[in-house]
Enzyme design. Structure first.
Site, short mmCIF file in Angstrom:
data_model
loop_
_atom_site.label_atom_id
_atom_site.label_comp_id
_atom_site.label_asym_id
_atom_site.label_seq_id
_atom_site.Cartn_x
_atom_site.Cartn_y
_atom_site.Cartn_z
N LYS A 1 0.82 -1.21 0.00
CA LYS A 1 0.00 0.00 0.00
C LYS A 1 0.85 1.26 0.00
CE LYS A 1 -4.27 -1.91 1.86
NZ LYS A 1 -3.88 -3.30 2.21
C1 PLP Z 1 -4.62 -4.40 1.59
C2 PLP Z 1 -3.88 -5.67 1.46
C3 PLP Z 1 -4.29 -6.68 0.56
C4 PLP Z 1 -5.55 -6.56 -0.26
O1 PLP Z 1 -5.44 -5.62 -1.30
P1 PLP Z 1 -6.78 -5.05 -2.01
O2 PLP Z 1 -6.27 -4.02 -2.96
O3 PLP Z 1 -7.62 -4.47 -0.92
O4 PLP Z 1 -7.43 -6.19 -2.68
C5 PLP Z 1 -3.51 -7.81 0.44
N1 PLP Z 1 -2.38 -7.97 1.19
C6 PLP Z 1 -1.97 -7.04 2.07
C7 PLP Z 1 -0.76 -7.29 2.87
C8 PLP Z 1 -2.69 -5.84 2.23
O5 PLP Z 1 -2.28 -4.94 3.11
#
Ligand code: PLP
Length: 434
Positions: A107
């Site tokens: 993210k």
């Molecule tokens: C947020 C997150 C996801 C999921 O991603 P999306 O874009 O919400 O589908 C998967 N793995 C980790 C470690 C995350 O922080």
């Protein structure tokens, strides 16, 4: 480039409006009016390009009309000041490691990009100060808080459920100070999310301040996630592999997967996608049956994917003209229980000396189950395993080291404002702290 709402009953928005608003006024999600196709030259030469060169090209295609080139190039370079290596795990299976940024999860890419774009609008386009509200069950809060830290013209409020995030996660957004405020809510993640939603609908608050959301509904957060799909492909191409590539994505709100689907529309030759779910598998169910039944989430050890009503689902429907047939042709779905995740972490560690985190483990398993002879698979490793230290240690039966950068957060002093889960005190705090 302009943006329309998936609900089709909001006015067309500029990039600035779409980023500042987050959600369209008709509660739909913003979509770019067109998806630019990249040139043959770019794909022919992609193996020779580095991460930032690739990202600048993709960013330019989407945002080039709205942000001057030199500024946009700088936003991209500042966002991606870390590597995104493709690592071979076993024959035909590669991990795209997205966890080398400041908070050790993927993210970081979207959050850092969005912060810089928003800051550009505040500083150069006379956009008034913007308040970012973000409810988190752990990872989103840290990426957003660190992405926006020290960025002028923006104040971030992180709402998190008291006692329900890990110590490391909590330290990543409660120790920062400056323009980051941590609100420790006496409730659950759903309570935090409900407070944010109510704030967005509160007329008085919205008259007083610009409120926006920094989760993956925001176009400036989900679109830049397409950058690294191109870079993953480039790293394979460098090894002479360019056909029959499958991409497996650990999925929750489907922002990451949607960014991959956009990359494909821009011309990236990906054969097919896999959405890997934990027990919260409404999307897998949709892929299989055509029926979409959102429901409350259940807790799993891959907790960043504990989503019962994925917010980017409407973007995928829109992208494929609501055709279940077309969607299920491009994407297949898998689901895994906590026990399956645990045994995959253990097995891969023992057999391949590679440590998966619980989210990456789901994507790895899905790839493994679906891979056909001759196909090359990439799974997205979305978080550093040390972010889920206890879970991972329980799987492999030994202690793991926490990277220095991650440990550094836990040495700072925690600052948070405890609040009950009712709206009135939260609203008052927002006004007082603004
Ligand atoms: C947020 C997150 C996801 C999921 O991603 P999306 O874009 O919400 O589908 C998967 N793995 C980790 C470690 C995350 O922080």
């Amino acid at each position: 480039m302009n943006y329309y709402s998936t609900n089709q009953s909001a006015p067309i928005a500029s990039l600035q409006e779409a980023v500042v608003k987050g959600l369209a006024p008709d509660k739909g999600l913003y979509m770019p009016e067109n998806i630019p196709l990249l040139t043959n030259f770019f794909f022919d030469e992609i193996a020779h390009f580095g991460l930032t060169t690739i990202a600048k090209t993709v960013a330019h295609a989407f945002f080039g009309e709205d942000i001057p080139k030199a500024k946009l190039d700088k936003i991209v370079a500042d966002t991606l000041n870390f590597d995104v290596p493709l690592v071979k795990v076993e024959d035909g299976i590669y991990a795209l490691e997205l966890f080398h940024g400041p908070t050790f999860a993927f993210k970081d890419v979207g959050a850092r990009f969005m912060a810089r774009v928003l800051s550009y609008f505040v500083q150069e386009k006379k956009q008034e100060e913007v308040k970012v509200l973000v409810a988190t069950s752990g990872d989103t809060g840290s990426a957003v808080a660190n992405g926006f830290l020290g960025v002028r013209g923006i104040r971030v409020f992180v709402l998190y459920p008291s006692g329900k995030v890990s110590d490391i996660q909590e330290a990543q957004f409660t120790t920062l100070g400056q323009n980051i405020v941590a609100l420790e809510i006496d409730g659950t993640f759903d309570d935090c999310q409900a407070l944010v939603k109510t704030a967005f609908m509160d007329e008085e608050l919205n008259l007083q301040m610009n409120l926006t959301s920094a989760n993956s509904i925001n176009v400036a957060r989900f679109l830049p996630q397409s950058f690294y799909y191109f870079y993953a492909y480039a790293q394979l191409a460098r090894q002479g592999i360019s056909a029959d590539v499958t991409l497996s994505v650990p999925s929750g709100n489907l922002g990451n997967l949607t960014a991959g689907l956009f990359a494909k529309r821009m011309g990236l030759p990906i054969k097919r996608f896999i959405a890997a779910n934990n027990r919260n598998d409404v999307f897998r169910e949709y892929l299989q049956s055509g029926k979409y039944t959102p429901r409350p989430s259940v807790q799993t050890i891959a907790n960043a994917m504990d989503v019962g009503s994925p917010s980017n689902f409407d973007r995928i429907l829109n992208l494929y003209g609501h055709s279940h047939e077309a969607i299920s042709k491009d994407i297949s779905g898998y689901r895994f229980s906590d026990e399956e995740i645990q045994s995959a972490i253990k097995r891969v560690y023992e057999e391949s000396d590679y440590l998966l985190d619980p989210h990456g483990a789901c994507a790895y398993m899905a790839l493994k189950e679906s891979r056909k002879v001759g196909e090359t698979g990439i799974f997205l490793a979305t978080a550093h395993p040390a972010k889920f230290k206890e879970t991972v240690e329980n799987c492999i039966g030994k202690e793991i080291e926490i990277p220095k950068g991650l440990k550094a957060f836990t040495k700072q002093k925690k600052q948070s404002l405890p609040l009950p889960r009712e709206f009135a005190p939260f609203k008052k705090a927002l006004i007082n702290l603004s």
